[in-house]
Design a protein around this motif. Structure first.
Motif, PDB file in Angstrom:
ATOM      1  N   ILE A 120       0.841  -1.210   0.000  1.00 61.20           N
ATOM      2  CA  ILE A 120       0.000   0.000   0.000  1.00 61.20           C
ATOM      3  C   ILE A 120       0.868   1.248   0.000  1.00 61.20           C
ATOM      4  O   ILE A 120       0.518   2.245  -0.624  1.00 61.20           O
ATOM      5  N   ALA A 121       2.026   1.182   0.681  1.00 59.89           N
ATOM      6  CA  ALA A 121       2.906   2.349   0.664  1.00 59.89           C
ATOM      7  C   ALA A 121       3.490   2.560  -0.731  1.00 59.89           C
ATOM      8  O   ALA A 121       3.588   3.688  -1.220  1.00 59.89           O
ATOM      9  N   ALA A 122       3.834   1.435  -1.393  1.00 60.65           N
ATOM     10  CA  ALA A 122       4.383   1.538  -2.748  1.00 60.65           C
ATOM     11  C   ALA A 122       3.334   2.098  -3.696  1.00 60.65           C
ATOM     12  O   ALA A 122       3.637   2.918  -4.567  1.00 60.65           O
ATOM     13  N   ILE A 123       2.080   1.667  -3.525  1.00 57.03           N
ATOM     14  CA  ILE A 123       1.018   2.188  -4.394  1.00 57.03           C
ATOM     15  C   ILE A 123       0.839   3.682  -4.166  1.00 57.03           C
ATOM     16  O   ILE A 123       0.730   4.458  -5.114  1.00 57.03           O
ATOM     17  N   SER A 124       0.822   4.098  -2.910  1.00 59.32           N
ATOM     18  CA  SER A 124       0.614   5.529  -2.677  1.00 59.32           C
ATOM     19  C   SER A 124       1.787   6.330  -3.214  1.00 59.32           C
ATOM     20  O   SER A 124       1.600   7.424  -3.740  1.00 59.32           O
ATOM     21  N   THR A 125       2.998   5.781  -3.141  1.00 60.46           N
ATOM     22  CA  THR A 125       4.148   6.470  -3.731  1.00 60.46           C
ATOM     23  C   THR A 125       3.959   6.607  -5.242  1.00 60.46           C
ATOM     24  O   THR A 125       4.149   7.683  -5.816  1.00 60.46           O
ATOM     25  N   THR A 126       3.566   5.500  -5.850  1.00 60.27           N
ATOM     26  CA  THR A 126       3.418   5.500  -7.302  1.00 60.27           C
ATOM     27  C   THR A 126       2.293   6.431  -7.752  1.00 60.27           C
ATOM     28  O   THR A 126       2.436   7.178  -8.717  1.00 60.27           O
ATOM     29  N   LEU A 127       1.186   6.368  -7.055  1.00 61.21           N
ATOM     30  CA  LEU A 127       0.017   7.122  -7.509  1.00 61.21           C
ATOM     31  C   LEU A 127       0.114   8.606  -7.182  1.00 61.21           C
ATOM     32  O   LEU A 127      -0.347   9.442  -7.942  1.00 61.21           O
ATOM     33  N   PHE A 128       0.654   8.940  -6.028  1.00 62.51           N
ATOM     34  CA  PHE A 128       0.539  10.332  -5.574  1.00 62.51           C
ATOM     35  C   PHE A 128       1.877  11.050  -5.424  1.00 62.51           C
ATOM     36  O   PHE A 128       1.924  12.268  -5.510  1.00 62.51           O
ATOM     37  N   PHE A 129       2.954  10.315  -5.173  1.00 63.33           N
ATOM     38  CA  PHE A 129       4.214  10.991  -4.865  1.00 63.33           C
ATOM     39  C   PHE A 129       5.250  10.842  -5.969  1.00 63.33           C
ATOM     40  O   PHE A 129       6.442  10.837  -5.723  1.00 63.33           O
ATOM     41  N   GLY A 130       4.793  10.680  -7.194  1.00 62.75           N
ATOM     42  CA  GLY A 130       5.720  10.690  -8.316  1.00 62.75           C
ATOM     43  C   GLY A 130       6.544   9.425  -8.503  1.00 62.75           C
ATOM     44  O   GLY A 130       7.491   9.436  -9.276  1.00 62.75           O
ATOM     45  N   THR A 174       8.666   5.307  -0.258  1.00 66.98           N
ATOM     46  CA  THR A 174       7.808   4.232   0.266  1.00 66.98           C
ATOM     47  C   THR A 174       7.998   4.064   1.766  1.00 66.98           C
ATOM     48  O   THR A 174       7.028   3.990   2.520  1.00 66.98           O
ATOM     49  N   TYR A 175       9.275   4.044   2.194  1.00 64.58           N
ATOM     50  CA  TYR A 175       9.499   3.831   3.627  1.00 64.58           C
ATOM     51  C   TYR A 175       9.050   5.039   4.449  1.00 64.58           C
ATOM     52  O   TYR A 175       8.634   4.890   5.602  1.00 64.58           O
ATOM     53  N   LEU A 176       9.075   6.205   3.848  1.00 67.37           N
ATOM     54  CA  LEU A 176       8.550   7.377   4.558  1.00 67.37           C
ATOM     55  C   LEU A 176       7.035   7.228   4.760  1.00 67.37           C
ATOM     56  O   LEU A 176       6.505   7.512   5.842  1.00 67.37           O
ATOM     57  N   CYS A 177       6.355   6.756   3.710  1.00 65.34           N
ATOM     58  CA  CYS A 177       4.910   6.499   3.840  1.00 65.34           C
ATOM     59  C   CYS A 177       4.661   5.460   4.934  1.00 65.34           C
ATOM     60  O   CYS A 177       3.756   5.615   5.755  1.00 65.34           O
ATOM     61  N   ILE A 178       5.479   4.400   4.931  1.00 64.52           N
ATOM     62  CA  ILE A 178       5.302   3.351   5.938  1.00 64.52           C
ATOM     63  C   ILE A 178       5.501   3.938   7.329  1.00 64.52           C
ATOM     64  O   ILE A 178       4.756   3.633   8.266  1.00 64.52           O
ATOM     65  N   PHE A 179       6.487   4.824   7.444  1.00 66.11           N
ATOM     66  CA  PHE A 179       6.737   5.440   8.753  1.00 66.11           C
ATOM     67  C   PHE A 179       5.497   6.183   9.236  1.00 66.11           C
ATOM     68  O   PHE A 179       5.141   6.126  10.416  1.00 66.11           O
ATOM     69  N   ILE A 180       4.815   6.871   8.298  1.00 70.11           N
ATOM     70  CA  ILE A 180       3.610   7.605   8.712  1.00 70.11           C
ATOM     71  C   ILE A 180       2.546   6.635   9.212  1.00 70.11           C
ATOM     72  O   ILE A 180       1.890   6.880  10.217  1.00 70.11           O
ATOM     73  N   TRP A 181       2.410   5.501   8.530  1.00 67.07           N
ATOM     74  CA  TRP A 181       1.433   4.514   8.998  1.00 67.07           C
ATOM     75  C   TRP A 181       1.798   3.986  10.394  1.00 67.07           C
ATOM     76  O   TRP A 181       0.936   3.732  11.221  1.00 67.07           O
ATOM     77  N   MET A 182       3.098   3.798  10.607  1.00 67.46           N
ATOM     78  CA  MET A 182       3.531   3.318  11.933  1.00 67.46           C
ATOM     79  C   MET A 182       3.239   4.367  12.998  1.00 67.46           C
ATOM     80  O   MET A 182       2.750   4.057  14.087  1.00 67.46           O
TER      81      MET A 182
END
Lengths: 373, 314, 150
Positions: free
Chosen positions: B240-250, B267-275
């Motif tokens: 899900i983090a990879a998808i959000s990176t691909t779709l929204f963060f370039g 991706t790992y930054l997105c994961i950090f936010i989820w954590m």
């Protein structure tokens, strides 16, 4: 689908045994739940898994020997239990204690009230699924209180500090500085809890209007302590039947509005603030003198009976002691607050979701050690 | 053929390494949020802790409840771990670093990752445990409801990029990231919330709600079977983090550094936010969760979709 | 209100009540328990809180002690009932005060006093299949050791 098949399909209630081994029944409480999907239709509480027959044990122990047993009643507020018991025995013996001992008792009891409420708040947030973070924060603060107690009496959990006629030791040198530092620290932390937890949207959605305990029902069930005050009853033994030096100290009684889980949480949080105020004043007014006991350990009160209740963190702890002239109590009854507070649970949970029962149980803050005795 | 095999092995190696890293990282993040240190003993700051955990789980006795539905119970962990692994096939790590650039990439990922719910429900049903069953039921309801706002928010991106291919979506963001459009920002928010529910993470972790359901659907699992649910969960988190990176963060776009570094760090930054969210918020209740999906998120996603369409036609 | 005043108020309406000398508790016959407690709860004395129920085994009799408080009026009283040996039964107060439900179950469990018309009279602290009532002075159990008396 033919008709014979549809006839076989029916719904039935789902019986689930929550506890005695369950992460959020706060010890060994067993709840027998009848569920309709996620909805609770009926709830029966089975207690007694921690029954150690304290009252029978008391009949074979001298008055002094029973003090350590009271530590194990409400094991997160041992000071308050100690105090309730020794005050009951002192009343039985018509014993006056020194002023310094009175102040030390108030300081110890209020610090322990803070420690106990910290556990209540932490576990309540944990029950609501705030995964361990508030619990760790609360335990961090509680650790400082435990350190203070460690310095005062050498124990961290079961203090055995109060004595019939005084306290075990005088306060050690330099402890008042440490307590003052703690008060300052704790004040900022309570504000932190308000910022982090109290007004969090999910927290509010989970606990507001859940487990409504109306005023008259609370009194009828003999619910006491913060749970009673959360229902809007301004009743606190420290104010209404003041003992020790509480009448000389200035503090407020926080009360709730609706008697829901959130109010019970909020009342505890406010009580921490009030307790800090009490400790601060008591520390300032601490008189000189010797608080330790100068009389023997064997007491033989004349045949009589007394009932004394004190305001524990969880509610009103009562000791009903009947003496027969010997060194042992003829009968000792412990009226524990959690026992009565827990009795109201089945009334509160009917028709709610299974997640709510955990929330209500956490907000009632029961402790099996004193429920089962 | 050989290339495919190598790609497969590389993906599998990456998944296990990533899952282990995420487990260690989650423990560290949670520990520091809770003012403690977390694992410190095994290796430097406990980096080898996941390996120690894996060895422990491998050596544990595999306990099967006597009354369990054998086949369903046994199959469930595979259903939990295989779909997220399959989803990796369409994740673009770099310009040419993608196992297979499907022309329906995003559709494929959504379809595959929805299979997870079957695994969770099988675990709940097969365990023959009442807590597990409740967890499985909750999970089915939750994932099915949150898929709708999630897909609706993805469609806004697809409309912008004019393609379902993951690579095309990334390329469409070569000038500026999608998140910079206001309607995309809204879509990203809806996606983030729905995805949190999709992977059963707090505050939407009701299928395994520890305080009510003990451990929910995986209460009865031990040893390696439990570990598979764990790996599945963390792989899902990565997806899900990879998808959000691909779709929204370039996606892999970014200056100076190689694309794969950009992709992984985003991706790992997105994961950090989820954590961060997981260790901060209390858990929502099951009915509140459903109400939120159907009454708030889905309407917002629909309105956002309509506005995006209008903006594109204008 | 002081204990004596409360006692006088009870005495005027229920002449059978008497006061225990050393403790000040009000002793009432078990037949009039329901009548008197109803009066205490609904009368201007307003005893809204049944705080504690307990029993004392005096060998020849079992004493039941009801500790009542009034939160609105700020006073309290102890009611006592003497139950002769062999007739340990009394009306239940669970209808009037819901707190009586568990408190009476506890007294039943530990002393074997039967509460008539109790909604759910089961053991509460001891296991449901426990034999005997542990707080009776006559109770003996191999695991209970009595310390030498001082």
């Amino acid at each position: 689908m033919n008709t014979s098949q549809t006839k076989d399909i029916c719904t039935e209630e789902f019986l689930i045994n929550m506890g005695p081994q369950h992460p959020s029944t706060h010890g060994v409480l067993s709840l027998e739940l009848k569920l309709d999907g996620e909805m609770i239709r009926d709830c029966t509480a089975h207690i007694g898994y921690l029954h150690r027959s304290m009252e029978k044990l008391a009949e074979n122990r001298t008055y002094t020997q029973f003090i350590p047993y009271t530590d194990r009643l409400d094991y997160v507020a041992s000071m308050n239990n100690n105090m309730g018991y020794v005050m009951a025995v002192e009343k039985l013996l018509n014993l006056e204690i020194s002023d310094r001992a009175k102040y030390i008792r108030v300081i110890a009891a209020e610090l322990n009230r803070i420690a106990s409420h910290l556990i209540a708040i932490g576990t309540f947030a944990q029950d609501l699924g705030a995964f361990a973070t508030p619990l760790f924060y609360c335990f961090r603060e509680r650790e400082k209180i435990i350190d203070i107690f460690d310095q005062i009496c050498g124990n961290r959990l079961t203090y055995n500090y109060m004595r019939i006629g005084g306290v075990q030791f005088d306060l050690p040198k330099g402890i008042d500085e440490k307590i003052k530092k703690f008060i300052k620290y704790m004040r900022s932390k309570v504000d932190d809890y308000d910022w982090l937890l109290t007004y969090n949207t999910i927290f509010l959605a989970r606990s507001k209007h859940i487990g409504l305990l109306p005023k008259d029902l609370a009194i009828n069930y003999s619910v006491s302590g913060p749970n009673l005050r959360a229902s809007g009853v301004k009743w606190d033994l420290r104010k209404d039947e003041p003992y020790l030096v509480y009448e000389k100290l200035e503090f407020d009684i926080p009360v709730g509005e609706n008697g829901d889980s959130w109010d019970r949480y909020k009342v505890r949080l406010e009580e921490i603030r009030q307790s800090l105020k009490i400790v601060e004043q008591a520390l300032g007014a601490l008189p000189e003198g010797d608080p330790t006991v100068k009389i023997g350990r064997i007491h033989k009160p004349s045949p009589s009976e007394i009932y004394l209740r004190t305001e524990n963190p969880r509610g009103e702890l009562g000791f009903f002691i009947i003496s027969d002239g010997s060194a042992y109590p003829y009968r000792l009854k412990i009226r524990s607050p959690s026992f009565s507070n827990l009795a109201v649970l089945p009334e509160l949970v009917k028709g709610l979701k299974i997640a709510d029962i955990v929330c209500i149980l956490g907000s009632l803050d029961i402790l099996m050690g004193e429920t089962d005795r | 053929m050989l290339m495919m095999l190598i790609a497969g092995i590389a993906v599998l190696a990456f998944i296990s390494a990533s899952a282990m890293f995420l487990i260690w990282w989650e423990r560290k993040v949670s520990a520091h949020i809770q003012s403690r240190f977390g694992p410190m003993r095994v290796g430097w700051h406990g980096v080898l802790q996941p390996i120690a955990d894996a060895v422990k789980l491998l050596l544990k006795e595999d306990i099967r409840p006597a009354e369990a539905d054998k086949l369903v119970w046994w199959l469930a962990p595979f259903f939990a771990v295989v779909p997220p692994v399959m989803a990796f096939a369409a994740i673009p790590f770099g310009k040419s670093l993608i196992p297979k650039d499907l022309n329906v990439g995003i559709l494929y990922i959504m379809a595959i990752s929805s299979v997870c719910v079957i695994g969770i429900f099988m675990a709940g049903w097969g365990s023959n445990n009442k807590y597990s069953l409740l967890g499985g039921m909750r999970s089915a309801a939750q994932i099915v409801s949150y898929e709708i706002p999630m897909i609706l928010s993805m469609i806004t991106v697809v409309m912008h990029a004019n393609s379902l291919s993951m690579q095309k979506i990334v390329e469409a963001q070569s000038r500026h990231w999608n998140i910079l459009h206001p309607n995309m920002l809204l879509a990203a928010l809806v996606y983030t919330i729905a995805a949190t529910a999709e992977v059963n993470r707090a505050p939407f972790d009701i299928p395994e709600a520890e305080s009510e359901l003990v451990a929910g659907f995986h209460t009865e699992y031990s040893g390696m079977k439990f570990a598979m649910f764990f790996i599945g969960e963390y792989t899902n988190l990565f997806i899900i983090a990879a998808i959000s990176t691909t779709l929204f963060f370039g996606g892999w776009h970014g200056p100076f550094l190689p694309p794969v570094v950009w992709f992984l760090s985003k991706t790992y930054l997105c994961i950090f936010i989820w954590m961060w969210v997981r260790w901060t918020f209390p858990r929502a209740r099951v009915d509140q969760l459903m109400a939120f999906a159907w009454k708030v998120l889905t309407p917002i996603a629909f309105v956002n979709l309509a506005i995006t369409g209008w903006l594109l036609l204008k | 209100m002081r204990t004596n005043e409360i006692f006088m108020a009870i005495k005027t309406d229920f002449p059978e009540a008497r006061q225990e000398e050393e403790t000040g508790a009000v002793i009432i016959p078990k037949e009039s328990l329901l009548k008197i407690t109803q009066y205490l709860k609904n009368h201007r004395l307003a005893f809204d809180n049944l705080h504690c129920i307990t029993a004392i085994d005096r060998a020849e009799r079992v004493e039941l002690a009801y500790t009542l408080y009034s939160i609105s009026e700020h006073h309290g009283i102890t009611l006592k009932i003497y139950l002769t040996a062999g007739e340990e039964n009394v009306a239940s107060l669970a209808e009037l005060w819901k707190s009586a439900n568990w408190l009476e179950r506890e007294v039943y469990d530990l002393f074997g006093v039967i509460f008539l018309n109790h909604p759910d009279l089961r053991r509460i602290l001891n296991p449901y299949d426990w034999k005997g009532h542990p707080l009776r002075k006559s109770y003996s159990h191999p695991e209970v050791s009595i310390k030498p008396r001082l």
